[in-house]
Enzyme design. Structure first.
Site, PDB file in Angstrom:
ATOM      1  N   HIS A 117       0.839  -1.198   0.000  1.00  0.00           N
ATOM      2  CA  HIS A 117       0.000   0.000   0.000  1.00  0.00           C
ATOM      3  C   HIS A 117       0.877   1.252   0.000  1.00  0.00           C
ATOM      4  O   HIS A 117       1.984   1.247   0.543  1.00  0.00           O
ATOM      5  CB  HIS A 117      -0.979   0.011   1.174  1.00  0.00           C
ATOM      6  CG  HIS A 117      -0.356   0.031   2.541  1.00  0.00           C
ATOM      7  ND1 HIS A 117      -0.004   1.198   3.186  1.00  0.00           N
ATOM      8  CD2 HIS A 117      -0.029  -0.982   3.389  1.00  0.00           C
ATOM      9  CE1 HIS A 117       0.493   0.911   4.378  1.00  0.00           C
ATOM     10  NE2 HIS A 117       0.501  -0.405   4.522  1.00  0.00           N
ATOM     11  N   ASP A 119      -0.334   4.444   0.924  1.00  0.00           N
ATOM     12  CA  ASP A 119      -0.709   5.446   1.921  1.00  0.00           C
ATOM     13  C   ASP A 119       0.068   5.194   3.206  1.00  0.00           C
ATOM     14  O   ASP A 119       0.657   4.110   3.398  1.00  0.00           O
ATOM     15  CB  ASP A 119      -2.207   5.409   2.187  1.00  0.00           C
ATOM     16  CG  ASP A 119      -2.645   4.087   2.821  1.00  0.00           C
ATOM     17  OD1 ASP A 119      -2.336   3.028   2.230  1.00  0.00           O
ATOM     18  OD2 ASP A 119      -3.277   4.099   3.891  1.00  0.00           O
ATOM     19  N   ASP A 154       6.610   1.275   6.293  1.00  0.00           N
ATOM     20  CA  ASP A 154       5.223   0.822   6.209  1.00  0.00           C
ATOM     21  C   ASP A 154       4.426   1.770   5.327  1.00  0.00           C
ATOM     22  O   ASP A 154       3.849   2.721   5.799  1.00  0.00           O
ATOM     23  CB  ASP A 154       4.629   0.779   7.615  1.00  0.00           C
ATOM     24  CG  ASP A 154       3.203   0.274   7.667  1.00  0.00           C
ATOM     25  OD1 ASP A 154       2.768  -0.389   6.703  1.00  0.00           O
ATOM     26  OD2 ASP A 154       2.521   0.561   8.664  1.00  0.00           O
ATOM     27  N   GLU A 185      -5.032   1.831   3.075  1.00  0.00           N
ATOM     28  CA  GLU A 185      -4.970   0.682   3.970  1.00  0.00           C
ATOM     29  C   GLU A 185      -4.945   1.108   5.429  1.00  0.00           C
ATOM     30  O   GLU A 185      -5.573   0.461   6.285  1.00  0.00           O
ATOM     31  CB  GLU A 185      -3.730  -0.167   3.642  1.00  0.00           C
ATOM     32  CG  GLU A 185      -3.667  -1.494   4.379  1.00  0.00           C
ATOM     33  CD  GLU A 185      -3.032  -1.419   5.763  1.00  0.00           C
ATOM     34  OE1 GLU A 185      -3.207  -2.366   6.540  1.00  0.00           O
ATOM     35  OE2 GLU A 185      -2.374  -0.401   6.070  1.00  0.00           O
ATOM     36  N   GLU A 186      -4.221   2.154   5.748  1.00  0.00           N
ATOM     37  CA  GLU A 186      -4.012   2.518   7.146  1.00  0.00           C
ATOM     38  C   GLU A 186      -5.310   2.945   7.834  1.00  0.00           C
ATOM     39  O   GLU A 186      -5.520   2.638   9.007  1.00  0.00           O
ATOM     40  CB  GLU A 186      -2.970   3.635   7.256  1.00  0.00           C
ATOM     41  CG  GLU A 186      -1.568   3.245   6.799  1.00  0.00           C
ATOM     42  CD  GLU A 186      -0.884   2.248   7.716  1.00  0.00           C
ATOM     43  OE1 GLU A 186      -1.514   1.766   8.669  1.00  0.00           O
ATOM     44  OE2 GLU A 186       0.296   1.940   7.484  1.00  0.00           O
ATOM     45  N   HIS A 449       4.402   3.234  12.555  1.00  0.00           N
ATOM     46  CA  HIS A 449       3.320   3.927  13.263  1.00  0.00           C
ATOM     47  C   HIS A 449       3.850   4.768  14.421  1.00  0.00           C
ATOM     48  O   HIS A 449       3.041   5.255  15.232  1.00  0.00           O
ATOM     49  CB  HIS A 449       2.266   2.946  13.797  1.00  0.00           C
ATOM     50  CG  HIS A 449       1.481   2.251  12.728  1.00  0.00           C
ATOM     51  ND1 HIS A 449       0.186   1.796  12.916  1.00  0.00           N
ATOM     52  CD2 HIS A 449       1.786   1.928  11.447  1.00  0.00           C
ATOM     53  CE1 HIS A 449      -0.249   1.227  11.813  1.00  0.00           C
ATOM     54  NE2 HIS A 449       0.711   1.292  10.899  1.00  0.00           N
TER      55      HIS A 449
END
Length: 484
Positions: A117, A119, A154, A185-186, A449
């Site tokens: 992904h 995003d 990520d 996705e996030e 994150h």
């Protein structure tokens, strides 16, 4: 005819050179494969910097333009890598999904779906970053160089790893390829549930879900299990309004005390989950050392870990219940009054193979059966997400084990993760016979994150090698009749 732009001419020359080298079978040996990846690494690093500089946060309240910018850059890079068919999937209330396809080179060749992904998570408190989160910055860690930026691990490093594999083979790998680059996705999106509605588009023999990575840098890791997740809200009301604690405390029922009494029943004296029926199995794969886990979790010195048994059981093959939200008077604004109302939101993680509704119901029933101090609770079930456990005895896993050993020089480890990737189940429903492999360029120390997210270039390089070796080995195993 207009003259070709010098940059485009150079890119076309590089593409043709890669095709020619592939045609001469120069990429069949391990040494040649590694050398070709090394030759391409400067360009891959440069493209990772370009992609990581785009603040492609697809959360409400953030601008749409950076997400579209990341999308357009990846479409450009896919075309440059030799992919001719590149489409977009537009669904309501979500960023566009990039779908690309390279036909199998022969009728009996397998097809591999590649997922990542583009995003990223919001940067959070930027004062905690050592450099601006969307200004990719070189880092050094343990003698290895890398890059720091939000989303660089990520999941943009894994997007670049997929592109690297395509470049090595000049856009013509020895397998058919389907590429899915998601753009939301996030935050979550309707795309999680879309693949089963269009199974022909996602049909494949194996899929590589590159949205995670290694247990630690230098340790090749296949993630074989994902815990499921569920949410439950529990609340209690005891009084019409607050009452003076001196005049009424001791007899008037305190809602917060009732709630805390209920929450205390969710774990035993060791900190293990005490809800009957939630599945817990022995973990037989690799896991963190306790020191590694303490460092990763930021456990204060002198504080014991919760629970008993191995870390793998506590984190991956057993349940966990966390109080993620609490509605109660704050300490700063507390009054000397009996609390009339309190509420908590619980997050349940459960065994990869346990039915999500069953797991949620077990927690709901446990709480609903309680009457702390004779006070009933209101328990409201929330969303659920299934876990996933991969079968690891097929030809794709054999190819992956060989590929990861070739890339990192040591045997691959098996781990699971307590996090969830809802799309995995959607893709598995669309292609129920496909083997699902989860590996990539991240590692557990990459701060995904969190502030100061980073990726190591050694992990990116090895992931590209592994992707290339995987499609090579899988094609050969498939041709050898391994699936017949």
């Amino acid at each position: 005819m207009a003259a070709m732009d010098p940059d485009n001419a150079r890119q076309e020359q590089e593409r043709q050179g890669r095709r020619n080298r592939h045609d001469r079978n120069d990429l069949q040996g391990e040494v040649d494969l590694q050398a070709e990846v090394d030759r391409l690494m400067d360009g891959l690093r440069s493209d990772l910097v370009r992609l990581a500089a785009i603040p492609s946060v697809a959360f409400p309240g953030f601008p749409d333009e950076p997400v579209r910018q990341a999308h357009d850059l990846l479409v450009e890079l896919l075309h440059e890598a030799g992919v001719e068919r590149v489409e977009r999937i537009d669904l309501p209330d979500t960023a566009p999904v990039i779908f690309a396809e390279i036909p199998p080179p022969a009728p009996d060749a397998p097809t591999v779906l590649l997922y990542s992904h583009y995003d990223v998570q919001p940067a959070g408190d930027e004062s905690l970053w050592r450099s601006p989160p969307f200004e990719p910055t070189p880092v050094e860690e343990g003698g290895e160089s890398g890059l720091r930026a939000r989303g660089v691990a990520d999941d943009k490093s894994n997007v670049i790893a997929h592109l690297g594999m395509l470049r090595v083979f000049g856009g013509r790998p020895p397998v058919g390829v389907k590429i899915v680059f998601e753009g939301q996705e996030e935050y979550g999106s309707p795309f999680d549930d879309y693949p089963p509605s269009d199974p022909g588009r996602f049909a494949c023999d194996a899929m590589v879900i590159a949205d995670l990575g290694n247990l630690r840098p230098g340790t090749p890791t296949l993630t074989t299990g994902l815990r499921g997740a569920a949410e439950v809200v529990v609340e209690v009301r005891t009084l019409r309004e607050p009452r003076h604690s001196g005049e009424f405390g001791g007899a008037a029922p305190d809602a917060l005390l009732v709630l805390l009494k209920a929450l205390s029943t969710l774990h035993d004296v060791h900190g293990d989950v005490a809800v009957e029926g939630l599945r817990r199995d022995e973990w037989t794969g690799t896991s963190y050392t306790e020191d590694e886990f303490r460092d990763l979790a930021g456990v204060e010195d002198g504080r014991p870990l919760m629970g008993s048994g191995t870390l793998g059981e506590r984190l991956w093959s057993g349940p966990a219940i966390t109080v993620v939200g609490l509605d109660a008077p704050s300490v700063e604004h507390a009054a000397a009054a009996v609390v009339p109302y309190a509420r908590a939101k619980l997050n349940l993680r459960f065994h990869p193979l346990q039915d999500p509704r069953e797991a949620r119901t077990l927690l709901v029933d446990h709480l609903a059966a309680l009457k702390p101090f004779g006070i009933p609770l209101t328990v409201t079930p929330g969303d659920t997400g299934p876990g996933y456990e991969a079968a690891t005895d097929g030809p794709a896993y054999r190819a992956a084990r060989t590929a990861l050993k070739e890339a990192w020089g040591t045997e691959a480890s098996y781990v699971a993760t307590g996090g969830s990737i809802p799309l995995v189940n959607g893709l598995a429903q669309a292609a129920p016979d496909a083997e699902v492999l989860l590996f990539g360029a991240q590692d557990s120390m990459c701060n995904l994150h969190a502030p100061n997210e980073r990726v190591l270039f050694s992990e990116l390089r090895a992931t590209v090698v592994a992707m290339c070796a995987f499609v090579r080995e899988y094609a050969a195993d498939f041709e050898g009749g391994a699936t017949s």
